[in-house]
Design a protein around this motif. Structure first.
Motif, PDB file in Angstrom:
ATOM      1  N   UNK A 197     -46.853 -89.785 -19.106  1.00 35.95           N
ATOM      2  CA  UNK A 197     -46.318 -90.654 -19.280  1.00 35.95           C
ATOM      3  C   UNK A 197     -45.191 -91.772 -19.945  1.00 35.95           C
ATOM      4  N   UNK A 198     -44.389 -91.393 -20.214  1.00 36.54           N
ATOM      5  CA  UNK A 198     -42.688 -91.418 -21.271  1.00 36.54           C
ATOM      6  C   UNK A 198     -42.134 -92.535 -20.868  1.00 36.54           C
ATOM      7  N   UNK A 199     -41.788 -93.353 -22.512  1.00 35.33           N
ATOM      8  CA  UNK A 199     -40.597 -94.255 -21.963  1.00 35.33           C
ATOM      9  C   UNK A 199     -39.274 -93.772 -21.911  1.00 35.33           C
ATOM     10  N   UNK A 200     -38.738 -93.795 -21.915  1.00 35.10           N
ATOM     11  CA  UNK A 200     -37.651 -93.279 -22.482  1.00 35.10           C
ATOM     12  C   UNK A 200     -36.284 -94.371 -22.512  1.00 35.10           C
ATOM     13  N   UNK A 201     -35.832 -94.791 -24.038  1.00 40.13           N
ATOM     14  CA  UNK A 201     -35.126 -95.429 -24.069  1.00 40.13           C
ATOM     15  C   UNK A 201     -33.777 -95.675 -23.477  1.00 40.13           C
ATOM     16  N   UNK A 202     -32.688 -96.626 -23.308  1.00 42.87           N
ATOM     17  CA  UNK A 202     -31.358 -95.747 -22.532  1.00 42.87           C
ATOM     18  C   UNK A 202     -30.772 -96.099 -23.612  1.00 42.87           C
ATOM     19  N   UNK A 203     -30.644 -97.203 -24.512  1.00 48.06           N
ATOM     20  CA  UNK A 203     -29.747 -96.692 -25.657  1.00 48.06           C
ATOM     21  C   UNK A 203     -29.391 -96.123 -26.388  1.00 48.06           C
ATOM     22  N   UNK A 204     -28.636 -95.546 -26.514  1.00 46.45           N
ATOM     23  CA  UNK A 204     -28.230 -94.358 -27.861  1.00 46.45           C
ATOM     24  C   UNK A 204     -28.228 -95.303 -29.062  1.00 46.45           C
ATOM     25  N   UNK A 205     -28.754 -94.424 -30.005  1.00 44.66           N
ATOM     26  CA  UNK A 205     -28.274 -94.053 -31.345  1.00 44.66           C
ATOM     27  C   UNK A 205     -27.628 -92.957 -31.986  1.00 44.66           C
TER      28      UNK A 205
END
Length: 162
Positions: free
Chosen positions: A46-54
């Motif tokens: 299970x992963x949380x993939x953040x939507x914001x780009x750096x």
């Protein structure tokens, strides 16, 4: 200037259609762990993939476990590469901490997971993908056997498009 406005709006819409406005995801994966060796096992993630780009990178944090009690928690970065509106290639690199349980001894606690995934992107922005990952310790320990996993992922968008 009035003529240029629709052209600019069309370019922004095109970028959004290609995935530029994708939200964060909660990704669920299942796969075949240690495909090239003799410690094969079922793996779930299970992963949380953040939507914001750096810059071009997006943060990712997750945990994986095998049916023989190996566990790895990890955090790192991924990059979404869009091919049109529907296809997304996602390479990722995530260092983490590994506990072997009754599973494969990977040489130590600190391990590095690299992976690549090709996903189909649905209208609601959810994704279904197939990927391959490799975990090893980059020879920071005396033993570095490594392991590979082939997996299927469903990524559920959180909060809708931004």
């Amino acid at each position: 200037m009035i003529i240029a406005a629709p052209a600019v709006q069309a370019q922004i819409k095109d970028a959004a259609d290609k995935g530029g406005d994708d939200p964060s995801f909660l990704a669920f994966s299942a796969g075949y762990h240690d495909v090239h060796d003799n410690h094969d096992a079922f793996e779930g993630r299970i992963e949380y993939r953040h939507g914001e780009k750096f810059w071009i990178f997006k943060p990712v944090v997750g945990v994986l476990a095998t049916h023989d009690e190996a566990v790895m928690g990890y955090a790192g970065v991924l990059v979404d590469i869009y091919f049109g509106r529907r296809w997304v290639l996602t390479p990722a690199f995530t260092p983490g901490l590994y506990r072997k349980g009754d599973g494969k001894n990977l040489g130590g606690t600190v391990e590095f997971k690299s992976q690549i995934e090709l996903s189909y992107r649905f209208d609601n922005r959810s994704r279904l993908g197939l990927g391959v990952s490799h975990i090893s310790n980059a020879s920071i320990y005396d033993s570095n056997p490594g392991t590979e996993t082939v997996f299927l992922t469903y990524a559920l968008p959180l909060g809708g498009p931004r």
